[in-house]
Write a protein that holds these residues in place. Structure first.
Motif, PDB file in Angstrom:
ATOM      1  N   ASN A  56       0.810  -1.217   0.000  1.00 23.89           N
ATOM      2  CA  ASN A  56       0.000   0.000   0.000  1.00 23.89           C
ATOM      3  C   ASN A  56       0.843   1.266   0.000  1.00 23.89           C
ATOM      4  OD1 ASN A  56      -2.517  -1.376   0.205  1.00 23.89           O
ATOM      5  ND2 ASN A  56      -2.080  -1.739   2.353  1.00 23.89           N
ATOM      6  N   GLY A  57       2.095   1.180  -0.453  1.00 22.85           N
ATOM      7  CA  GLY A  57       2.928   2.374  -0.431  1.00 22.85           C
ATOM      8  C   GLY A  57       4.354   2.063  -0.845  1.00 22.85           C
ATOM      9  N   TRP A  58       5.316   2.837  -0.314  1.00 23.63           N
ATOM     10  CA  TRP A  58       6.716   2.664  -0.667  1.00 23.63           C
ATOM     11  C   TRP A  58       7.624   3.214   0.417  1.00 23.63           C
ATOM     12  CZ3 TRP A  58       7.933   7.644  -0.301  1.00 23.63           C
ATOM     13  CH2 TRP A  58       7.090   8.605  -0.815  1.00 23.63           C
ATOM     14  N   LEU A  59       8.894   2.854   0.323  1.00 26.70           N
ATOM     15  CA  LEU A  59       9.951   3.403   1.160  1.00 26.70           C
ATOM     16  C   LEU A  59      11.026   3.905   0.218  1.00 26.70           C
ATOM     17  CD1 LEU A  59      11.075   3.728   4.113  1.00 26.70           C
ATOM     18  CD2 LEU A  59      12.371   1.660   3.641  1.00 26.70           C
ATOM     19  N   LYS A  60      11.343   5.203   0.310  1.00 26.98           N
ATOM     20  CA  LYS A  60      12.332   5.814  -0.580  1.00 26.98           C
ATOM     21  C   LYS A  60      13.456   6.416   0.241  1.00 26.98           C
ATOM     22  CE  LYS A  60       9.235   7.116  -4.342  1.00 26.98           C
ATOM     23  NZ  LYS A  60       8.726   8.232  -5.143  1.00 26.98           N
ATOM     24  N   GLU A  61      14.616   6.534  -0.412  1.00 23.46           N
ATOM     25  CA  GLU A  61      15.764   7.158   0.223  1.00 23.46           C
ATOM     26  C   GLU A  61      16.259   8.280  -0.669  1.00 23.46           C
ATOM     27  OE1 GLU A  61      20.005   5.779   2.135  1.00 23.46           O
ATOM     28  OE2 GLU A  61      19.151   4.630   0.478  1.00 23.46           O
ATOM     29  N   SER A  62      16.384   9.472  -0.100  1.00 25.86           N
ATOM     30  CA  SER A  62      16.955  10.618  -0.803  1.00 25.86           C
ATOM     31  C   SER A  62      18.282  10.953  -0.120  1.00 25.86           C
ATOM     32  CB  SER A  62      15.990  11.807  -0.766  1.00 25.86           C
ATOM     33  OG  SER A  62      15.920  12.356   0.519  1.00 25.86           O
ATOM     34  N   PRO A  63      19.050  11.880  -0.658  1.00 30.91           N
ATOM     35  CA  PRO A  63      20.327  12.204  -0.010  1.00 30.91           C
ATOM     36  C   PRO A  63      20.187  12.657   1.448  1.00 30.91           C
ATOM     37  CG  PRO A  63      20.291  13.117  -2.207  1.00 30.91           C
ATOM     38  CD  PRO A  63      18.919  12.565  -1.953  1.00 30.91           C
ATOM     39  N   ARG A  64      19.064  13.266   1.814  1.00 33.47           N
ATOM     40  CA  ARG A  64      18.914  13.777   3.181  1.00 33.47           C
ATOM     41  C   ARG A  64      17.869  13.061   4.015  1.00 33.47           C
ATOM     42  NH1 ARG A  64      19.357  20.285   3.137  1.00 33.47           N
ATOM     43  NH2 ARG A  64      21.386  20.415   2.142  1.00 33.47           N
ATOM     44  N   ARG A  65      16.949  12.333   3.376  1.00 32.20           N
ATOM     45  CA  ARG A  65      15.824  11.782   4.127  1.00 32.20           C
ATOM     46  C   ARG A  65      15.495  10.356   3.713  1.00 32.20           C
ATOM     47  NH1 ARG A  65      12.966  15.553   6.944  1.00 32.20           N
ATOM     48  NH2 ARG A  65      13.379  17.705   6.418  1.00 32.20           N
ATOM     49  N   ILE A  66      14.816   9.675   4.622  1.00 34.08           N
ATOM     50  CA  ILE A  66      14.195   8.388   4.317  1.00 34.08           C
ATOM     51  C   ILE A  66      12.696   8.649   4.381  1.00 34.08           C
ATOM     52  CG2 ILE A  66      13.788   6.058   5.134  1.00 34.08           C
ATOM     53  CD1 ILE A  66      16.687   6.059   6.102  1.00 34.08           C
ATOM     54  N   LYS A  67      11.980   8.307   3.291  1.00 34.11           N
ATOM     55  CA  LYS A  67      10.563   8.645   3.173  1.00 34.11           C
ATOM     56  C   LYS A  67       9.736   7.367   3.135  1.00 34.11           C
ATOM     57  CE  LYS A  67      11.883  12.640   0.482  1.00 34.11           C
ATOM     58  NZ  LYS A  67      11.760  13.338  -0.774  1.00 34.11           N
ATOM     59  N   PHE A  68       8.706   7.359   3.955  1.00 33.86           N
ATOM     60  CA  PHE A  68       7.795   6.221   4.035  1.00 33.86           C
ATOM     61  C   PHE A  68       6.400   6.710   3.696  1.00 33.86           C
ATOM     62  CE2 PHE A  68       4.740   3.878   6.691  1.00 33.86           C
ATOM     63  CZ  PHE A  68       4.909   2.617   6.161  1.00 33.86           C
ATOM     64  N   TYR A  69       5.716   5.991   2.814  1.00 33.06           N
ATOM     65  CA  TYR A  69       4.351   6.352   2.447  1.00 33.06           C
ATOM     66  C   TYR A  69       3.496   5.100   2.501  1.00 33.06           C
ATOM     67  CZ  TYR A  69       0.297   7.676  -0.292  1.00 33.06           C
ATOM     68  OH  TYR A  69      -0.977   7.900  -0.707  1.00 33.06           O
ATOM     69  N   ASN A  70       2.334   5.209   3.129  1.00 32.69           N
ATOM     70  CA  ASN A  70       1.416   4.081   3.228  1.00 32.69           C
ATOM     71  C   ASN A  70       0.002   4.630   3.202  1.00 32.69           C
ATOM     72  OD1 ASN A  70       0.486   1.517   3.536  1.00 32.69           O
ATOM     73  ND2 ASN A  70       1.399   1.174   5.539  1.00 32.69           N
ATOM     74  N   SER A  71      -0.833   4.080   2.356  1.00 30.95           N
ATOM     75  CA  SER A  71      -2.201   4.551   2.217  1.00 30.95           C
ATOM     76  C   SER A  71      -3.157   3.368   2.303  1.00 30.95           C
ATOM     77  CB  SER A  71      -2.369   5.257   0.864  1.00 30.95           C
ATOM     78  OG  SER A  71      -3.703   5.651   0.685  1.00 30.95           O
ATOM     79  N   VAL A  72      -4.093   3.436   3.244  1.00 31.65           N
ATOM     80  CA  VAL A  72      -5.035   2.338   3.475  1.00 31.65           C
ATOM     81  C   VAL A  72      -6.451   2.911   3.460  1.00 31.65           C
ATOM     82  CG1 VAL A  72      -5.662   0.471   5.043  1.00 31.65           C
ATOM     83  CG2 VAL A  72      -3.307   1.229   4.929  1.00 31.65           C
ATOM     84  N   ARG A  73      -7.374   2.157   2.880  1.00 31.43           N
ATOM     85  CA  ARG A  73      -8.767   2.609   2.830  1.00 31.43           C
ATOM     86  C   ARG A  73      -9.403   2.602   4.218  1.00 31.43           C
ATOM     87  NH1 ARG A  73     -11.239  -1.421  -1.288  1.00 31.43           N
ATOM     88  NH2 ARG A  73     -10.365  -2.650   0.382  1.00 31.43           N
ATOM     89  N   LYS A  74     -10.236   3.597   4.474  1.00 27.47           N
ATOM     90  CA  LYS A  74     -10.922   3.707   5.761  1.00 27.47           C
ATOM     91  C   LYS A  74     -11.950   2.593   5.957  1.00 27.47           C
ATOM     92  CE  LYS A  74     -10.841   8.681   6.490  1.00 27.47           C
ATOM     93  NZ  LYS A  74     -11.704   9.871   6.614  1.00 27.47           N
TER      94      LYS A  74
END
Length: 105
Positions: A56-74
């Motif tokens: 339901n999302g992704w985990l990304k790495e940029s030079p300065r940050r680690i980004k986590f995104y998750n989307s779930v239906r209510k």
């Protein structure tokens, strides 16, 4: 009523090439003439690497940050949303740990 607008040469060359130009019309405070000033947009350099793709999302790495995104239906309900989001976070953290171990070898 006719108004004359001063347009810089660079803007005209872009118009001839069928490019869209965003900018603003202003009255020059010294001469009183209406001039067009094009916005100077800089291209974004996004160097993000996808560490892992989740259900339901992704985990990304940029030079300065680690980004986590998750989307779930209510519609799943609060308890199921909690379970799915924690499962996604656990999976992402495991992938991040594996990446870190492989980088240190």
């Amino acid at each position: 009523m006719r108004k004359y607008v001063e347009i810089p040469e660079e803007v005209l060359t872009r118009l001839v090439k069928d490019k869209c130009i965003k900018g603003s019309l202003r009255r020059d405070e010294w001469t009183g003439k209406v001039t067009f000033k094009a916005y100077q947009h800089q291209p974004r350099d996004r160097h993000e690497r996808v560490v892992c793709q989740l259900e339901n999302g992704w985990l990304k790495e940029s030079p300065r940050r680690i980004k986590f995104y998750n989307s779930v239906r209510k519609e799943l309900g609060r308890r199921m949303v909690d379970v799915v989001m924690h499962r996604g976070m656990d999976t992402a953290m495991e992938a991040l740990e594996v990446e870190e171990i492989l980088d240190n070898i």
